[in-house]
Design an enzyme around this catalytic site. Structure first.
Site, mmCIF file in Angstrom:
data_model
loop_
_atom_site.group_PDB
_atom_site.id
_atom_site.type_symbol
_atom_site.label_atom_id
_atom_site.label_comp_id
_atom_site.label_asym_id
_atom_site.label_seq_id
_atom_site.Cartn_x
_atom_site.Cartn_y
_atom_site.Cartn_z
ATOM 1 N N LYS A 126 0.760 -1.071 -0.002
ATOM 2 C CA LYS A 126 -0.011 0.009 -0.015
ATOM 3 C C LYS A 126 0.930 1.026 -0.036
ATOM 4 O O LYS A 126 0.583 2.374 -0.357
ATOM 5 C CB LYS A 126 -1.029 -0.024 1.018
HETATM 6 C C1 LIG Z 1 -4.302 -4.478 1.111
HETATM 7 C C2 LIG Z 1 -3.618 -5.766 0.921
HETATM 8 C C3 LIG Z 1 -4.043 -6.918 0.187
HETATM 9 C C4 LIG Z 1 -5.323 -6.691 -0.819
HETATM 10 O O1 LIG Z 1 -5.100 -5.903 -2.069
HETATM 11 P P1 LIG Z 1 -6.496 -5.222 -2.419
HETATM 12 O O2 LIG Z 1 -5.944 -4.241 -3.357
HETATM 13 O O3 LIG Z 1 -7.563 -4.844 -1.672
HETATM 14 O O4 LIG Z 1 -6.958 -6.382 -3.514
HETATM 15 C C5 LIG Z 1 -3.320 -8.051 0.061
HETATM 16 N N1 LIG Z 1 -2.064 -8.097 0.725
HETATM 17 C C6 LIG Z 1 -1.631 -7.181 1.558
HETATM 18 C C7 LIG Z 1 -0.487 -7.161 2.406
HETATM 19 C C8 LIG Z 1 -2.474 -6.104 1.748
HETATM 20 O O5 LIG Z 1 -2.155 -4.944 2.699
#
Ligand SMILES: *Cc1c(COP(=O)(O)O)cnc(C)c1O
Length: 481
Positions: free
Chosen positions: A116
């Site tokens: 993120k």
């Molecule tokens: C947010 C997240 C996901 C999922 O991603 P999306 O964009 O919501 O599909 C997967 N793995 C981790 C470690 C995350 O923080």
């Protein structure tokens, strides 16, 4: 580039207009009116670029209302080796010798060790820039069970014109996640530990956001995963991964994406629509298999909170996929009336919608390249163990869900890149359960849990959070730490 809503709101808007917004006024999600197509000549030229240069080339196709020299500077200041683990590639490819033809695409070298950061770090700089131009302020209100909140705080810390009020469930996060957030000392970051569970935090945010007067008066906004700018920033690393995994632009690559809200894999879908030679987009879920079910059966059935499993890949524990409407809009030939019908009337009436008999559903795999699979806690343990034994790498639990599903979908001659959405260091309990080992921390984080923590404790009380916000917004935003 103009943006429209998946539910047909006719007004078209620019990137700067939608940057600080979540949902479109009609309840839909924003998408570009058309996807820019990348020519063979462009693709060849981009192959040699640095990550920041590549990001500028791609994002300037979507962002046409920020002067190019300003956009270039914002991007250059975001994607530095210093912020992303010291590696100039920013998203390094990590081969898995134990799984020939497979590699991880490292997206978690940023400050919170999860993917993120890739989008949120850019968002912080874009927000600061846009607010300064408007002479405006923004108070970001959010609820987190871990990853999103910390990524937002590390992106917004010390930013002028921005405060963050982040609600988290008191005592319910891992020691690492808690320390990561609560040890931030920046004056514009407010950690609020709520005496309840994550759902209570989320309900409080919803209640505050539903009070439109309060929201307007205190300039309340969010940074949730439906924000188009976050999605746009994620398109870049599909190109960066492709260039690292291939020698020439006539080769195809497949990606496997550990998925929750469909934000990450939706960026892959956009990259593919732009003409990046992606063969398959393989979506991986954990036990919360809402999306895997859709791609297998054509039925989309969001779950109730009570049906949502708490798993060892917690950032994928979702009951509905908030970005999914974007893909359905494209799949149905951008028929906004139909999308509105499915996501409002149909979901309300039946709790699901069913496209299995629709001609469009057969295009999911043939024309859009999607495939899917799911994973369990036992699969995660076995996968973490086998990747450690076969390739000498410790992978995190979300990435393990990806590797498990990727192994079921790899094809000879097509490199399979698994997006590494977090580092193992974030989930030491499960890593130890699988291997008996303690994952290494990146340098500089060794003493994280021993740093002083700063947070306010609050009951599950909407009025209490409102008065806290009002009290802390009355003072001007203090920039810096
Ligand atoms: C947010 C997240 C996901 C999922 O991603 P999306 O964009 O919501 O599909 C997967 N793995 C981790 C470690 C995350 O923080």
């Amino acid at each position: 580039m103009q943006y429209l809503s998946t539910r047909g709101e006719p007004a078209s808007r620019g990137f700067a207009d939608i940057l600080l917004e979540g949902l479109a006024p009609d309840g839909g999600l924003y998408l570009p009116q058309t996807y820019p197509r990348v020519s063979a000549e462009q693709l060849s030229r981009w192959r040699g670029l640095s990550y920041a240069e590549l990001a500028f080339e791609i994002l300037s196709l979507f962002i046409t209302d920020i002067p190019p020299e300003d956009l270039r500077a914002l991007i250059a200041k975001t994607y530095t080796a210093q912020t992303f683990g010291g590696d100039a590639r920013i998203t390094p490819l990590k081969p898995l010798p134990g799984d020939p033809g497979m590699a991880l695409l490292g997206l978690s070298e940023g400050p919170t060790l999860a993917f993120k950061d890739m989008a949120m770090q850019l968002l912080g700089n874009l927000f600061e820039y846009a607010l300064a131009r408007q002479g405006a302020e923004l108070n970001i209100l959010g609820a987190t069970s871990g990853d999103t909140g910390s990524a937002a705080e590390y992106a917004m810390r010390g930013k002028r014109g921005i405060r963050v009020f982040m609600l988290s469930p008191f005592g319910k996060m891992s020691a690492f996640q808690t320390a990561q957030m609560y040890s931030l000392a920046d004056a514009n970051i407010h950690n609020i530990a709520v005496q309840g569970v994550f759902d209570d935090c989320q309900d409080m945010v919803k209640a505050v956001s539903a009070d439109l007067d309060f929201k307007r008066r205190w300039h309340i906004g969010t940074v949730n995963s439906i924000n188009w700018a976050r999605l746009a920033a994620q398109i870049v690393y599909y190109f960066a991964g492709y260039f690292q995994a291939t020698q020439s632009n006539d080769q195809q690559v497949s990606f496997t994406v550990p998925s929750g809200n469909f934000g990450n894999v939706c960026a892959g879908h956009v990259a593919r629509m732009m003409g990046l030679p992606i063969r398959r987009l393989v979506l991986a879920t954990n036990e919360n298999n809402v999306l895997d079910e859709f791609f297998r059966t054509g039925v989309y059935r969001p779950r109730k909170s009570a049906e949502t499993h708490h798993t060892s890949s917690p950032s994928m524990d979702i009951s509905k996929a908030s970005n999914f409407e974007r893909f359905i809009f494209d799949l149905l030939g951008r028929d906004a009336a139909r999308v509105r019908e499915l996501f409002t009337t149909e979901l309300q009436r039946r709790g699901l919608f069913d496209l299995s008999a629709d001609a469009a559903f057969s295009r999911v795999s043939d024309d859009y390249g999607f495939a899917s699979g799911s994973s369990t806690h036992a699969d995660r343990l076995a996968t973490i163990r086998s990747v450690w034994q076969g390739s000498g790498r410790l992978i995190d639990t979300h990435t393990a869900d990806g590797v498990k599903v990727a192994r079921e979908h790899r094809e000879p001659g097509v490199p399979m890149l698994v997006l590494e959405t977090a580092l193992a260091a974030k989930f030491p309990e499960t890593i130890a359960e699988a291997t008996g080992l303690q994952p290494e921390r990146p340098a500089g984080l060794a003493d994280l849990e021993r740093r002083p923590q700063r947070f306010a404790v609050m009951p599950v009380d909407v009025d209490a959070i409102k008065s806290y916000i009002a009290q802390h917004c009355a003072a001007p935003v203090a920039a810096g730490g």
